[in-house]
Design a protein around this motif. Structure first.
Motif, PDB file in Angstrom:
ATOM      1  N   PHE A  27       0.835  -1.192   0.000  1.00  0.00           N
ATOM      2  CA  PHE A  27       0.000   0.000   0.000  1.00  0.00           C
ATOM      3  C   PHE A  27       0.877   1.252   0.000  1.00  0.00           C
ATOM      4  CE2 PHE A  27      -3.048  -3.114   1.377  1.00  0.00           C
ATOM      5  CZ  PHE A  27      -4.261  -2.649   0.866  1.00  0.00           C
ATOM      6  N   LYS A  62     -10.962   2.075   3.209  1.00  0.00           N
ATOM      7  CA  LYS A  62     -10.404   1.949   4.555  1.00  0.00           C
ATOM      8  C   LYS A  62      -8.987   1.370   4.583  1.00  0.00           C
ATOM      9  CE  LYS A  62     -14.956   1.406   6.697  1.00  0.00           C
ATOM     10  NZ  LYS A  62     -15.819   0.581   7.586  1.00  0.00           N
ATOM     11  N   ARG A  63      -8.419   1.097   3.414  1.00  0.00           N
ATOM     12  CA  ARG A  63      -7.053   0.564   3.353  1.00  0.00           C
ATOM     13  C   ARG A  63      -6.119   1.518   2.629  1.00  0.00           C
ATOM     14  NH1 ARG A  63      -6.191  -4.930   3.625  1.00  0.00           N
ATOM     15  NH2 ARG A  63      -4.046  -4.260   4.028  1.00  0.00           N
ATOM     16  N   TYR A  66      -3.480   0.524  -3.289  1.00  0.00           N
ATOM     17  CA  TYR A  66      -2.697  -0.715  -3.345  1.00  0.00           C
ATOM     18  C   TYR A  66      -1.991  -0.817  -4.691  1.00  0.00           C
ATOM     19  CZ  TYR A  66      -1.732  -5.769  -3.424  1.00  0.00           C
ATOM     20  OH  TYR A  66      -1.132  -6.992  -3.519  1.00  0.00           O
TER      21      TYR A  66
END
Length: 209
Positions: A27, A62-63, A66
């Motif tokens: 990420f 929410k991450r 990527y």
């Protein structure tokens, strides 16, 4: 006119960050990127939206953003598209007696002077110049723009291939020499075969990595 924060972030991420083999499968740290180029996180997020639209990153709720490794299908399609464009460019250049041997020789000389891994990114930049000189010789602006649109993926794939096997550096130099020899001799079939062999070898390394 100075580039905006979004433009700076977009170019940095696309041209440098995403091509780093160590970034694949991870990420993006927005604060890290913001600190590296001296902007706030807002331009970083705007740039990531642009990169997501180009399928160069995946935005996961929410991450964050990527950096997905290029799939086998994506790599195969990239090499197929490059082959189509580069073979056509070689054919057109030879039929007009306008093969860009000089610029391609210059790019190869620069590659030969570099060391890997210390100067891997510069090596791949000259690799792109080697191939894009051939495409530019067509004088077809739409084709040139299309090919340039593959640059980010081409550079990214080239970096991964270079770090996948110890002898890839020498192999690239040899394969480029074969392409140049075919262009110098004016042999269309040999040029097409040399381009195919080079792209096939790169794809094989990538799929085995």
């Amino acid at each position: 006119m100075a580039a905006s924060g979004r433009e700076r972030a977009y170019q940095f991420l696309k041209d440098s960050y995403l091509s780093d083999p160590e970034r694949q499968g991870g990420f993006i740290n927005e604060q890290e990127v913001a600190s590296l180029i001296g902007v706030s996180r807002t331009p970083i997020r705007e740039a990531l939206l642009l990169l997501s639209a180009e399928d160069l990153v995946q935005l996961i709720p929410k991450r964050g953003a990527y950096v997905a490794p290029m799939s086998g299908r994506e790599l195969s399609e990239l090499m197929e598209m490059r082959g189509m464009v580069e073979r056509h460019a070689a054919e057109q250049a030879l039929r007009r007696g306008a093969a860009p041997v000089g610029p391609m020789e210059d790019a190869l000389r620069h590659q030969e002077e570099l060391t890997v891994p210390e100067e891997a990114r510069t090596f791949i930049d000259w690799d792109h110049r080697f191939h894009s000189a051939l495409v530019a010789s067509t004088g077809n602006d739409m084709l040139i723009k299309f090919y340039d649109g593959l640059r980010a993926r081409q550079v990214r794939a080239g970096m991964v291939a270079l770090f996948s096997t110890q002898d890839r550096y020498a192999s690239v130099l040899d394969e480029h020499t074969v392409i140049l020899d075919a262009l110098r001799s004016g042999d269309e079939a040999a040029a097409a075969a040399a381009i195919d062999s080079h792209l096939d070898a790169t794809l094989k390394v990538l799929l085995e990595s």
